[in-house]
Design a protein around this motif. Structure first.
Motif, PDB file in Angstrom:
ATOM      1  N   ARG A  31      20.550  19.627  23.270  1.00 46.60           N
ATOM      2  CA  ARG A  31      19.295  20.236  22.832  1.00 46.60           C
ATOM      3  C   ARG A  31      19.499  21.694  22.493  1.00 46.60           C
ATOM      4  O   ARG A  31      20.275  22.400  23.122  1.00 46.60           O
ATOM      5  CB  ARG A  31      18.237  20.169  23.926  1.00 46.60           C
ATOM      6  CG  ARG A  31      17.697  18.792  24.131  1.00 46.60           C
ATOM      7  CD  ARG A  31      16.392  18.842  24.843  1.00 46.60           C
ATOM      8  NE  ARG A  31      15.946  17.462  25.015  1.00 46.60           N
ATOM      9  CZ  ARG A  31      14.838  17.123  25.595  1.00 46.60           C
ATOM     10  NH1 ARG A  31      14.041  18.049  26.075  1.00 46.60           N
ATOM     11  NH2 ARG A  31      14.501  15.879  25.715  1.00 46.60           N
ATOM     12  N   ARG A  66      25.469  17.261  17.828  1.00 43.84           N
ATOM     13  CA  ARG A  66      24.487  16.441  18.549  1.00 43.84           C
ATOM     14  C   ARG A  66      24.877  14.959  18.468  1.00 43.84           C
ATOM     15  O   ARG A  66      24.891  14.253  19.474  1.00 43.84           O
ATOM     16  CB  ARG A  66      23.093  16.649  17.975  1.00 43.84           C
ATOM     17  CG  ARG A  66      22.019  15.819  18.665  1.00 43.84           C
ATOM     18  CD  ARG A  66      20.635  16.056  18.080  1.00 43.84           C
ATOM     19  NE  ARG A  66      20.146  17.365  18.509  1.00 43.84           N
ATOM     20  CZ  ARG A  66      19.892  18.381  17.683  1.00 43.84           C
ATOM     21  NH1 ARG A  66      20.066  18.245  16.386  1.00 43.84           N
ATOM     22  NH2 ARG A  66      19.461  19.530  18.160  1.00 43.84           N
ATOM     23  N   ASN A  67      25.232  14.504  17.282  1.00 43.40           N
ATOM     24  CA  ASN A  67      25.612  13.101  17.103  1.00 43.40           C
ATOM     25  C   ASN A  67      26.895  12.765  17.849  1.00 43.40           C
ATOM     26  O   ASN A  67      27.013  11.691  18.440  1.00 43.40           O
ATOM     27  CB  ASN A  67      25.755  12.774  15.614  1.00 43.40           C
ATOM     28  CG  ASN A  67      24.424  12.805  14.903  1.00 43.40           C
ATOM     29  OD1 ASN A  67      23.369  12.622  15.509  1.00 43.40           O
ATOM     30  ND2 ASN A  67      24.457  13.050  13.605  1.00 43.40           N
ATOM     31  N   SER A 124      27.253   9.371  27.435  1.00 43.39           N
ATOM     32  CA  SER A 124      25.826   9.214  27.721  1.00 43.39           C
ATOM     33  C   SER A 124      25.178  10.583  27.879  1.00 43.39           C
ATOM     34  O   SER A 124      24.409  10.821  28.799  1.00 43.39           O
ATOM     35  CB  SER A 124      25.650   8.391  28.990  1.00 43.39           C
ATOM     36  OG  SER A 124      26.277   9.066  30.069  1.00 43.39           O
ATOM     37  N   SER A 125      25.496  11.470  26.974  1.00 47.84           N
ATOM     38  CA  SER A 125      25.035  12.852  27.042  1.00 47.84           C
ATOM     39  C   SER A 125      23.876  13.100  26.098  1.00 47.84           C
ATOM     40  O   SER A 125      23.624  12.325  25.187  1.00 47.84           O
ATOM     41  CB  SER A 125      26.163  13.804  26.659  1.00 47.84           C
ATOM     42  OG  SER A 125      27.287  13.573  27.436  1.00 47.84           O
ATOM     43  N   ASN A 126      23.233  14.214  26.319  1.00 48.44           N
ATOM     44  CA  ASN A 126      22.175  14.686  25.434  1.00 48.44           C
ATOM     45  C   ASN A 126      22.478  16.117  25.049  1.00 48.44           C
ATOM     46  O   ASN A 126      23.128  16.851  25.794  1.00 48.44           O
ATOM     47  CB  ASN A 126      20.812  14.615  26.132  1.00 48.44           C
ATOM     48  CG  ASN A 126      20.380  13.185  26.348  1.00 48.44           C
ATOM     49  OD1 ASN A 126      20.123  12.462  25.406  1.00 48.44           O
ATOM     50  ND2 ASN A 126      20.325  12.772  27.603  1.00 48.44           N
ATOM     51  N   ALA A 139      23.979  20.910  26.668  1.00 47.70           N
ATOM     52  CA  ALA A 139      24.369  19.509  26.708  1.00 47.70           C
ATOM     53  C   ALA A 139      24.286  19.113  28.175  1.00 47.70           C
ATOM     54  O   ALA A 139      24.699  19.875  29.049  1.00 47.70           O
ATOM     55  CB  ALA A 139      25.784  19.315  26.185  1.00 47.70           C
ATOM     56  N   SER A 161      24.372  15.629  31.091  1.00 44.44           N
ATOM     57  CA  SER A 161      24.692  14.213  31.303  1.00 44.44           C
ATOM     58  C   SER A 161      25.088  13.981  32.752  1.00 44.44           C
ATOM     59  O   SER A 161      25.086  14.901  33.566  1.00 44.44           O
ATOM     60  CB  SER A 161      25.840  13.796  30.399  1.00 44.44           C
ATOM     61  OG  SER A 161      27.057  14.312  30.871  1.00 44.44           O
ATOM     62  N   LYS A 182      26.092  12.578  21.626  1.00 46.26           N
ATOM     63  CA  LYS A 182      25.325  11.374  21.962  1.00 46.26           C
ATOM     64  C   LYS A 182      26.149  10.102  21.809  1.00 46.26           C
ATOM     65  O   LYS A 182      25.973   9.162  22.569  1.00 46.26           O
ATOM     66  CB  LYS A 182      24.070  11.290  21.105  1.00 46.26           C
ATOM     67  CG  LYS A 182      23.000  12.262  21.536  1.00 46.26           C
ATOM     68  CD  LYS A 182      21.730  12.059  20.744  1.00 46.26           C
ATOM     69  CE  LYS A 182      20.637  12.967  21.267  1.00 46.26           C
ATOM     70  NZ  LYS A 182      19.376  12.735  20.585  1.00 46.26           N
ATOM     71  N   ALA A 218      14.388  15.206  32.533  1.00 50.86           N
ATOM     72  CA  ALA A 218      15.703  14.754  32.091  1.00 50.86           C
ATOM     73  C   ALA A 218      16.817  15.483  32.844  1.00 50.86           C
ATOM     74  O   ALA A 218      17.826  14.881  33.226  1.00 50.86           O
ATOM     75  CB  ALA A 218      15.861  14.961  30.588  1.00 50.86           C
ATOM     76  N   SER A 254      20.215  14.446  35.701  1.00 47.89           N
ATOM     77  CA  SER A 254      21.576  14.737  35.238  1.00 47.89           C
ATOM     78  C   SER A 254      22.369  15.469  36.312  1.00 47.89           C
ATOM     79  O   SER A 254      21.818  16.184  37.129  1.00 47.89           O
ATOM     80  CB  SER A 254      21.524  15.604  33.980  1.00 47.89           C
ATOM     81  OG  SER A 254      20.842  14.938  32.960  1.00 47.89           O
ATOM     82  N   THR A 297      31.415  14.773  28.247  1.00 46.17           N
ATOM     83  CA  THR A 297      30.606  15.809  27.600  1.00 46.17           C
ATOM     84  C   THR A 297      31.442  17.056  27.340  1.00 46.17           C
ATOM     85  O   THR A 297      31.376  17.637  26.252  1.00 46.17           O
ATOM     86  CB  THR A 297      29.384  16.152  28.472  1.00 46.17           C
ATOM     87  OG1 THR A 297      28.682  14.947  28.783  1.00 46.17           O
ATOM     88  CG2 THR A 297      28.447  17.104  27.764  1.00 46.17           C
TER      89      THR A 297
END
Length: 170
Positions: free
Chosen positions: A52, A40-41, A48-50, A82, A84, A44, A16, A20, A90
């Motif tokens: 963890r 986190r929510n 288009s980020s993540n 984070a 992306s 997202k 992943a 990025s 982000t």
């Protein structure tokens, strides 16, 4: 986590990260589970980020072989990441969350192959998003087309007036 699960997590996380362009590292010490879930929510949903939260040893293994290995030193204590392809969106979400939650501290990050300080990330957050830039460009293009049409219409009506005056005077 079993050893096989850890290996799979690192492999998936590394994959992943390789896709990025941007990574943000933050300290979340003192935040509760609902606050982390909220962040986190937000991350997202807003881009288009993540996001963890991972053990530092696993995160350090995951960033190996990526441009993000230059921030390995930031993985001390409870850290979250984070990542992306949209650094501005982000950063905006993370900086906004950090302002509202003083326990969340942005430590730094990487964009492309350049290491960023927390100040650099705050500066990124102040930039317009890609959608805002697109909207401005479209607005400029539409405004220019409107001006051209207006000029052409004025010139045509002036030309018709001149012709009508010449015709009526004869």
């Amino acid at each position: 986590m079993q050893k096989a699960q850890k290996h799979e997590f690192v492999k998936e996380f590394n994959s992943a990260l390789k896709e990025s362009e941007f990574l943000l590292v933050a300290d979340y010490k003192g935040l509760n589970v609902s606050e982390i879930s909220s962040l986190r929510n937000e991350i997202k949903s807003d881009s288009s980020s993540n996001f963890r939260v991972a053990k530092n040893t696993l995160a350090k293994r995951a960033i190996q072989g990526t441009n993000f290995s230059i921030v390995e030193k930031l993985f001390v204590g409870p850290t979250s990441v984070a990542y992306s392809n949209d650094p501005v969106s982000t950063s905006k979400v993370a900086v906004k969350f950090a302002k509202a939650n003083e326990k969340f501290k942005i430590l730094g990050g990487v964009m492309g192959d350049k290491e960023l300080s927390s100040e650099d990330i705050k500066n990124l957050a102040s930039l317009p998003t890609l959608e805002e830039i697109h909207a401005k460009i479209v607005g400029l293009l539409v405004a220019n087309q409107t001006n051209i049409v207006s000029v052409l219409q004025k010139n045509q009506s002036n030309l018709i007036r001149v012709i009508n005056e010449n015709y009526n005077n004869k």
